[in-house]
Design a protein around this motif. Structure first.
Motif, PDB file in Angstrom:
ATOM      1  N   ALA A 154     -37.394 -32.657   8.302  1.00  0.00           N
ATOM      2  CA  ALA A 154     -37.567 -32.060   9.629  1.00  0.00           C
ATOM      3  C   ALA A 154     -38.571 -32.853  10.454  1.00  0.00           C
ATOM      4  CB  ALA A 154     -38.020 -30.612   9.484  1.00  0.00           C
ATOM      5  N   LEU A 155     -39.682 -33.271   9.826  1.00  0.00           N
ATOM      6  CA  LEU A 155     -40.688 -34.070  10.525  1.00  0.00           C
ATOM      7  C   LEU A 155     -40.141 -35.439  10.881  1.00  0.00           C
ATOM      8  CD1 LEU A 155     -43.479 -34.689  11.595  1.00  0.00           C
ATOM      9  CD2 LEU A 155     -44.236 -35.132   9.237  1.00  0.00           C
ATOM     10  N   ASN A 156     -39.406 -36.049   9.950  1.00  0.00           N
ATOM     11  CA  ASN A 156     -38.835 -37.363  10.232  1.00  0.00           C
ATOM     12  C   ASN A 156     -37.872 -37.314  11.414  1.00  0.00           C
ATOM     13  OD1 ASN A 156     -40.267 -38.464   8.138  1.00  0.00           O
ATOM     14  ND2 ASN A 156     -38.560 -38.447   6.685  1.00  0.00           N
ATOM     15  N   ALA A 157     -37.080 -36.247  11.492  1.00  0.00           N
ATOM     16  CA  ALA A 157     -36.142 -36.108  12.602  1.00  0.00           C
ATOM     17  C   ALA A 157     -36.883 -35.948  13.926  1.00  0.00           C
ATOM     18  CB  ALA A 157     -35.226 -34.907  12.362  1.00  0.00           C
ATOM     19  N   LEU A 158     -37.969 -35.161  13.920  1.00  0.00           N
ATOM     20  CA  LEU A 158     -38.758 -34.985  15.133  1.00  0.00           C
ATOM     21  C   LEU A 158     -39.428 -36.287  15.530  1.00  0.00           C
ATOM     22  CD1 LEU A 158     -39.934 -33.088  17.299  1.00  0.00           C
ATOM     23  CD2 LEU A 158     -41.856 -32.680  15.747  1.00  0.00           C
ATOM     24  N   ARG A 159     -39.989 -36.987  14.552  1.00  0.00           N
ATOM     25  CA  ARG A 159     -40.639 -38.264  14.855  1.00  0.00           C
ATOM     26  C   ARG A 159     -39.659 -39.239  15.499  1.00  0.00           C
ATOM     27  NH1 ARG A 159     -42.054 -41.538   9.676  1.00  0.00           N
ATOM     28  NH2 ARG A 159     -39.777 -41.649   9.762  1.00  0.00           N
ATOM     29  N   ASP A 160     -38.460 -39.350  14.922  1.00  0.00           N
ATOM     30  CA  ASP A 160     -37.464 -40.278  15.476  1.00  0.00           C
ATOM     31  C   ASP A 160     -37.078 -39.884  16.897  1.00  0.00           C
ATOM     32  OD1 ASP A 160     -37.546 -41.600  13.080  1.00  0.00           O
ATOM     33  OD2 ASP A 160     -35.675 -40.737  12.303  1.00  0.00           O
ATOM     34  N   MET A 161     -36.955 -38.578  17.139  1.00  0.00           N
ATOM     35  CA  MET A 161     -36.581 -38.114  18.471  1.00  0.00           C
ATOM     36  C   MET A 161     -37.695 -38.388  19.475  1.00  0.00           C
ATOM     37  SD  MET A 161     -35.057 -34.345  19.459  1.00  0.00           S
ATOM     38  CE  MET A 161     -33.620 -34.587  18.396  1.00  0.00           C
ATOM     39  N   LEU A 162     -38.951 -38.175  19.066  1.00  0.00           N
ATOM     40  CA  LEU A 162     -40.085 -38.438  19.948  1.00  0.00           C
ATOM     41  C   LEU A 162     -40.183 -39.918  20.303  1.00  0.00           C
ATOM     42  CD1 LEU A 162     -42.795 -36.154  18.297  1.00  0.00           C
ATOM     43  CD2 LEU A 162     -42.021 -35.990  20.670  1.00  0.00           C
ATOM     44  N   VAL A 163     -40.034 -40.774  19.312  1.00  0.00           N
ATOM     45  CA  VAL A 163     -40.137 -42.216  19.557  1.00  0.00           C
ATOM     46  C   VAL A 163     -39.018 -42.680  20.481  1.00  0.00           C
ATOM     47  CG1 VAL A 163     -39.977 -44.486  18.473  1.00  0.00           C
ATOM     48  CG2 VAL A 163     -41.353 -42.691  17.411  1.00  0.00           C
ATOM     49  N   LYS A 164     -37.811 -42.172  20.243  1.00  0.00           N
ATOM     50  CA  LYS A 164     -36.669 -42.588  21.049  1.00  0.00           C
ATOM     51  C   LYS A 164     -36.812 -42.159  22.500  1.00  0.00           C
ATOM     52  CE  LYS A 164     -31.613 -42.318  21.217  1.00  0.00           C
ATOM     53  NZ  LYS A 164     -30.391 -41.769  20.551  1.00  0.00           N
ATOM     54  N   SER A 165     -37.355 -40.956  22.725  1.00  0.00           N
ATOM     55  CA  SER A 165     -37.454 -40.428  24.089  1.00  0.00           C
ATOM     56  C   SER A 165     -38.774 -40.775  24.760  1.00  0.00           C
ATOM     57  CB  SER A 165     -37.286 -38.907  24.077  1.00  0.00           C
ATOM     58  OG  SER A 165     -38.363 -38.302  23.380  1.00  0.00           O
ATOM     59  N   GLY A 166     -39.740 -41.305  23.993  1.00  0.00           N
ATOM     60  CA  GLY A 166     -41.074 -41.574  24.532  1.00  0.00           C
ATOM     61  C   GLY A 166     -41.127 -42.827  25.382  1.00  0.00           C
ATOM     62  N   ASN A 167     -42.295 -43.056  25.962  1.00  0.00           N
ATOM     63  CA  ASN A 167     -42.474 -44.206  26.837  1.00  0.00           C
ATOM     64  C   ASN A 167     -43.598 -45.129  26.379  1.00  0.00           C
ATOM     65  OD1 ASN A 167     -44.652 -42.567  27.366  1.00  0.00           O
ATOM     66  ND2 ASN A 167     -44.614 -42.880  29.587  1.00  0.00           N
ATOM     67  N   ALA A 168     -44.116 -44.917  25.157  1.00  0.00           N
ATOM     68  CA  ALA A 168     -45.219 -45.742  24.668  1.00  0.00           C
ATOM     69  C   ALA A 168     -44.693 -47.103  24.252  1.00  0.00           C
ATOM     70  CB  ALA A 168     -45.915 -45.056  23.490  1.00  0.00           C
ATOM     71  N   GLN A 169     -45.451 -48.135  24.559  1.00  0.00           N
ATOM     72  CA  GLN A 169     -45.052 -49.489  24.244  1.00  0.00           C
ATOM     73  C   GLN A 169     -45.900 -50.104  23.147  1.00  0.00           C
ATOM     74  OE1 GLN A 169     -42.306 -50.806  25.670  1.00  0.00           O
ATOM     75  NE2 GLN A 169     -42.126 -48.778  26.612  1.00  0.00           N
ATOM     76  N   VAL A 170     -46.955 -49.358  22.699  1.00  0.00           N
ATOM     77  CA  VAL A 170     -47.838 -49.888  21.674  1.00  0.00           C
ATOM     78  C   VAL A 170     -47.133 -49.829  20.334  1.00  0.00           C
ATOM     79  CG1 VAL A 170     -50.096 -49.650  20.554  1.00  0.00           C
ATOM     80  CG2 VAL A 170     -49.817 -49.073  22.968  1.00  0.00           C
ATOM     81  N   GLY A 171     -47.279 -50.845  19.520  1.00  0.00           N
ATOM     82  CA  GLY A 171     -46.648 -50.884  18.212  1.00  0.00           C
ATOM     83  C   GLY A 171     -47.303 -49.900  17.259  1.00  0.00           C
ATOM     84  N   ARG A 172     -46.539 -49.482  16.264  1.00  0.00           N
ATOM     85  CA  ARG A 172     -47.052 -48.521  15.311  1.00  0.00           C
ATOM     86  C   ARG A 172     -48.240 -49.077  14.534  1.00  0.00           C
ATOM     87  NH1 ARG A 172     -43.700 -45.201  10.646  1.00  0.00           N
ATOM     88  NH2 ARG A 172     -45.492 -44.335   9.610  1.00  0.00           N
ATOM     89  N   VAL A 173     -48.227 -50.368  14.226  1.00  0.00           N
ATOM     90  CA  VAL A 173     -49.327 -50.976  13.462  1.00  0.00           C
ATOM     91  C   VAL A 173     -50.637 -50.839  14.231  1.00  0.00           C
ATOM     92  CG1 VAL A 173     -50.262 -53.117  12.534  1.00  0.00           C
ATOM     93  CG2 VAL A 173     -47.832 -52.595  12.251  1.00  0.00           C
ATOM     94  N   GLU A 174     -50.569 -51.080  15.546  1.00  0.00           N
ATOM     95  CA  GLU A 174     -51.773 -50.965  16.373  1.00  0.00           C
ATOM     96  C   GLU A 174     -52.284 -49.533  16.394  1.00  0.00           C
ATOM     97  OE1 GLU A 174     -53.057 -51.539  21.065  1.00  0.00           O
ATOM     98  OE2 GLU A 174     -51.384 -52.690  20.237  1.00  0.00           O
ATOM     99  N   ALA A 175     -51.376 -48.581  16.492  1.00  0.00           N
ATOM    100  CA  ALA A 175     -51.790 -47.177  16.511  1.00  0.00           C
ATOM    101  C   ALA A 175     -52.402 -46.789  15.180  1.00  0.00           C
ATOM    102  CB  ALA A 175     -50.583 -46.286  16.817  1.00  0.00           C
ATOM    103  N   SER A 176     -51.804 -47.254  14.084  1.00  0.00           N
ATOM    104  CA  SER A 176     -52.349 -46.919  12.779  1.00  0.00           C
ATOM    105  C   SER A 176     -53.737 -47.513  12.607  1.00  0.00           C
ATOM    106  CB  SER A 176     -51.407 -47.432  11.679  1.00  0.00           C
ATOM    107  OG  SER A 176     -50.159 -46.788  11.756  1.00  0.00           O
ATOM    108  N   ALA A 177     -53.941 -48.704  13.180  1.00  0.00           N
ATOM    109  CA  ALA A 177     -55.259 -49.336  13.069  1.00  0.00           C
ATOM    110  C   ALA A 177     -56.327 -48.508  13.744  1.00  0.00           C
ATOM    111  CB  ALA A 177     -55.214 -50.728  13.698  1.00  0.00           C
ATOM    112  N   ALA A 178     -55.943 -47.766  14.786  1.00  0.00           N
ATOM    113  CA  ALA A 178     -56.925 -46.934  15.501  1.00  0.00           C
ATOM    114  C   ALA A 178     -57.413 -45.789  14.628  1.00  0.00           C
ATOM    115  CB  ALA A 178     -56.304 -46.376  16.780  1.00  0.00           C
ATOM    116  N   LEU A 179     -56.642 -45.464  13.602  1.00  0.00           N
ATOM    117  CA  LEU A 179     -57.025 -44.375  12.699  1.00  0.00           C
ATOM    118  C   LEU A 179     -57.902 -44.855  11.567  1.00  0.00           C
ATOM    119  CD1 LEU A 179     -53.569 -42.640  12.543  1.00  0.00           C
ATOM    120  CD2 LEU A 179     -55.621 -41.571  13.414  1.00  0.00           C
ATOM    121  N   ASP A 180     -57.975 -46.175  11.362  1.00  0.00           N
ATOM    122  CA  ASP A 180     -58.721 -46.725  10.227  1.00  0.00           C
ATOM    123  C   ASP A 180     -60.181 -46.962  10.569  1.00  0.00           C
ATOM    124  OD1 ASP A 180     -56.433 -46.694   8.718  1.00  0.00           O
ATOM    125  OD2 ASP A 180     -55.845 -48.722   9.302  1.00  0.00           O
TER     126      ASP A 180
END
Length: 303
Positions: free
Chosen positions: A277-303
């Motif tokens: 269920a979470l994976n489906a929501l994540r895919d839908m959010l990414v597809k409909s979203g407007n963010a251009q930052v890569g996932r690696v960069e976002a993950s780095a912000a959490l480290d």
């Protein structure tokens, strides 16, 4: 100590008592009381301090609670892992009010239509509170704003950027143009409570210009914030996307400010958490979203 007992224990904590927990779980009160007593006997300690009709967590109860949350979350994850891949079950999503109002309505309607077997629960809060809710297994994932609190341990979370928001200053109509902090003629900052990432941005901007608002007025919704701004009570900061929801914005002035810039909204979840269920929501959010930052960069912000 079985999962059913832990579920009852958690419900009593969350519902602040046996009566509401029994109603939540569709059990009779005597059954809930008996199961709590049995759990206490198995552990050899009291989990609650009984003060008249009130139940207060004991020190042992405080210790058990995070373990119970983790065990129940892991059991839920295991159930999802061995089930059919089609999304189903309960999905608890935390979100900031701005995202809930401007970004999610159409998307959640589409999600419900696509995956009707998922019971989606929505919880509104500030970025700070939502991170804590994910940390404590009280929601499965949350939409929060960068920059995240540096104290948030990155090893606990995974993240993906989904929306990019332009922050703007709001004042009453007739306020002079704002290009610098010194252009602000109103001394009150109208904002959400501490923990709001947008509030942290505007407060940082004030500090960078060596000034501070004389007063801070904390409100709980953008409708209330915008109404107070329109009445001339102070200034506020908000994502531009929220303004599109206003039926009438003729009483406010919008001041773009490059220094505030754009802020990404991230979907965060516990590292390693699996849920179709979470994976489906994540895919839908990414597809409909407007963010251009890569996932690696976002993950780095959490480290």
């Amino acid at each position: 100590m079985d999962l059913a007992s832990l579920t009852i224990f958690r419900a009593v904590v969350r519902e602040h008592g046996v009566t509401r927990a029994a109603a939540k779980l569709n059990r009779v009160q005597s059954n809930v009381t008996t199961r709590i007593k049995q759990l206490e006997e198995q552990l050899g300690t009291e989990l609650f301090i009984r003060d008249g009709r009130r139940l207060v967590l004991s020190a042992a109860g405080e210790t058990l609670l995070p373990y119970a949350e983790r065990l129940l979350a892991l059991a839920d994850e295991a159930r999802h892992a061995v089930k059919d891949a089609s999304p189903s079950g309960r999905l608890r999503l935390g979100t900031m009010e701005s995202a809930a109002a401007s970004r999610l309505p159409g998307l959640l309607a589409q999600y419900h239509q696509t995956w009707p077997a998922v019971a989606l629960e929505l919880e509104i809060g500030t970025t700070g509170k939502l991170i804590e809710r994910v940390r404590e297994f009280e929601v499965d994932a949350a939409l929060v704003a960068m920059p995240l609190d540096p104290a948030s341990p990155g090893e606990l979370f995974e993240a993906v950027p989904v929306f990019r928001e332009e922050l703007v200053l709001l004042t009453s109509r007739g306020h002079r143009p704002i290009h610098h902090a010194s252009d602000i003629t109103l001394s009150t900052l109208i904002t959400f409570e501490q923990g709001c990432a947008y509030r942290a941005c505007i407060e940082k901007w004030y500090i960078q210009h060596s000034i501070r608002p004389a007063r801070v007025l904390e409100l709980g919704s953008y409708h209330a914030i915008v109404a107070c701004v329109a009445a001339g009570a102070g200034i506020a900061v908000a994502p531009r996307s929220v303004l599109a929801l206003l039926a009438d914005s003729s009483d406010i002035a919008v001041h773009p400010l490059d220094e505030l810039g754009s802020i990404d909204t991230l979907l965060i979840w516990r590292r390693g958490h699996f849920s179709s269920a979470l994976n489906a929501l994540r895919d839908m959010l990414v597809k409909s979203g407007n963010a251009q930052v890569g996932r690696v960069e976002a993950s780095a912000a959490l480290d």
